[in-house]
Design a protein around this motif. Structure first.
Motif, PDB file in Angstrom:
ATOM      1  N   GLN A 134      31.016  19.208  11.633  1.00  0.00           N
ATOM      2  CA  GLN A 134      32.433  18.865  11.485  1.00  0.00           C
ATOM      3  C   GLN A 134      33.281  20.132  11.371  1.00  0.00           C
ATOM      4  OE1 GLN A 134      32.182  16.336   8.064  1.00  0.00           O
ATOM      5  NE2 GLN A 134      31.614  14.531   9.257  1.00  0.00           N
TER       6      GLN A 134
ATOM      7  N   TYR B 198      32.526  23.157  12.581  1.00  0.00           N
ATOM      8  CA  TYR B 198      32.541  23.817  13.881  1.00  0.00           C
ATOM      9  C   TYR B 198      33.485  23.090  14.836  1.00  0.00           C
ATOM     10  CZ  TYR B 198      28.150  26.013  12.307  1.00  0.00           C
ATOM     11  OH  TYR B 198      27.192  26.693  11.617  1.00  0.00           O
ATOM     12  N   THR B 199      33.470  21.772  14.791  1.00  0.00           N
ATOM     13  CA  THR B 199      34.339  20.981  15.669  1.00  0.00           C
ATOM     14  C   THR B 199      35.802  21.219  15.332  1.00  0.00           C
ATOM     15  OG1 THR B 199      32.595  19.326  15.896  1.00  0.00           O
ATOM     16  CG2 THR B 199      34.829  18.647  16.496  1.00  0.00           C
TER      17      THR B 199
ATOM     18  N   LYS C  98      36.680  24.512  16.667  1.00  0.00           N
ATOM     19  CA  LYS C  98      36.730  24.432  18.126  1.00  0.00           C
ATOM     20  C   LYS C  98      38.086  23.907  18.602  1.00  0.00           C
ATOM     21  CE  LYS C  98      34.703  24.534  22.133  1.00  0.00           C
ATOM     22  NZ  LYS C  98      35.103  25.702  22.846  1.00  0.00           N
ATOM     23  N   ARG C  99      38.623  22.924  17.891  1.00  0.00           N
ATOM     24  CA  ARG C  99      39.942  22.393  18.267  1.00  0.00           C
ATOM     25  C   ARG C  99      41.023  23.461  18.130  1.00  0.00           C
ATOM     26  NH1 ARG C  99      38.131  17.502  15.698  1.00  0.00           N
ATOM     27  NH2 ARG C  99      39.076  18.168  13.757  1.00  0.00           N
TER      28      ARG C  99
ATOM     29  N   ASP D 298      30.867  26.798  20.777  1.00  0.00           N
ATOM     30  CA  ASP D 298      30.137  25.817  21.592  1.00  0.00           C
ATOM     31  C   ASP D 298      28.650  25.865  21.256  1.00  0.00           C
ATOM     32  OD1 ASP D 298      32.396  24.946  22.968  1.00  0.00           O
ATOM     33  OD2 ASP D 298      32.037  26.275  24.693  1.00  0.00           O
TER      34      ASP D 298
ATOM     35  N   VAL E 206      28.062  24.265  17.870  1.00  0.00           N
ATOM     36  CA  VAL E 206      28.205  22.808  17.946  1.00  0.00           C
ATOM     37  C   VAL E 206      26.963  22.198  18.593  1.00  0.00           C
ATOM     38  CG1 VAL E 206      29.464  20.931  19.106  1.00  0.00           C
ATOM     39  CG2 VAL E 206      30.725  22.741  17.911  1.00  0.00           C
TER      40      VAL E 206
ATOM     41  N   GLU F 134      24.259  19.684  16.849  1.00  0.00           N
ATOM     42  CA  GLU F 134      23.973  18.365  17.420  1.00  0.00           C
ATOM     43  C   GLU F 134      22.483  18.206  17.701  1.00  0.00           C
ATOM     44  OE1 GLU F 134      28.210  17.501  19.713  1.00  0.00           O
ATOM     45  OE2 GLU F 134      26.569  18.426  20.824  1.00  0.00           O
TER      46      GLU F 134
END
Length: 194
Positions: free
Chosen positions: A125, A127-128, A131-132, A149, A152, A156
Motif C-alpha cells: 500500500q 509503495y502504491t 507510485k501515484r 515498480d 510493487v 505482490e
C-alpha cells in the motif's frame, strides 16, 4: 546489488567525490538501498586498484575527485548489456525463516505467514501510494518510478508466494492426518491375525 557498477555508471556521467556518489546513488534509487559513505570509499579504492577509476586531484574543499578510466567505461558498458544472473539467488530472509519455521517444533507457521502477509500488504500500500505520486518523466523521476515498480511487483509476488505456502501447509497437514489413522489401524490388524 553491484555498488561497484553503480558507482562506475555515475562516474561515467561526470567526475565526483565519494559523498557526491552516495547522494547521486540514493537520489536515483529513491533511498531504497541506502549506502554507507564508508562503503562508497572502500569501493572507490577497489575501483582505483583495479584500474577502473582514478583519483584525479582534489576540489577546492579537499575532496578527492574520481574519474572513470577507459577500462571502467568498458566494464560499465558490459554490465549494462549483461543480464543479471539468476544462478546464485540472493539470500531471502523470509524464505529462510519459513523453511526453518516448518522444521522447528513449536513454531506456529500459520502465524508467521499471516504476520508477514500483513506487513507485506502494508508495504505494498505504501509503495502504491508513492507510485501515484511519482508521475514525472525527468530521468531521476523515471528512475525512482522504475524502482517503485520493482518494489510493487516484488511485494505482490511475495503475497502470492505466502498464499501458496499457506495452501501447501494445509495440504501437508491434511495428508498427515489421512496417514495417521492408517498407521494406528495397521498394528491392531496385525494383532488380530495372530
Amino acid at each position: 546489488m553491484s555498488v561497484k557498477h553503480a558507482l562506475l555508471a555515475l562516474l561515467e556521467q561526470e567526475p565526483m567525490y565519494g559523498y557526491q556518489l552516495r547522494v547521486e546513488f540514493e537520489q536515483r534509487t529513491g533511498t531504497t538501498w541506502p549506502l554507507n559513505v564508508g562503503q562508497v570509499y572502500t569501493t572507490l579504492s577497489r575501483l582505483e586498484r583495479d584500474g577502473l577509476a582514478l583519483g584525479a586531484g582534489e576540489d577546492a574543499e579537499g575532496h578527492v575527485i574520481y574519474r572513470i578510466t577507459e577500462a571502467g567505461r568498458d566494464e560499465v558498458a558490459s554490465w549494462f548489456t549483461t543480464p543479471v544472473a539468476r544462478t546464485q539467488p540472493p539470500r531471502d530472509e523470509l524464505a529462510i525463516k519459513l523453511a526453518l519455521a516448518v522444521t522447528v517444533p513449536g513454531v506456529d507457521v500459520a502465524t508467521v505467514i499471516q504476520q508477514q502477509r500483513s506487513a507485506t500488504m502494508t508495504a505494498l500500500q505504501d509503495y502504491t501510494r508513492l507510485k501515484r505520486q511519482a508521475t514525472g518523466t525527468a530521468p531521476a523521476e523515471l528512475a525512482w518510478s522504475l524502482v517503485l515498480d520493482s518494489l510493487v511487483f516484488g511485494a505482490e509476488a511475495e503475497v502470492r508466494w505466502l498464499d501458496h505456502c499457506e495452501a501447501r501447509l494445509r495440504r501437508a497437514a491434511a495428508e498427515r492426518a489421512d496417514q495417521a489413522p492408517a498407521a494406528v489401524v495397521a498394528p491392531e490388524a496385525e494383532r488380530s491375525t495372530r
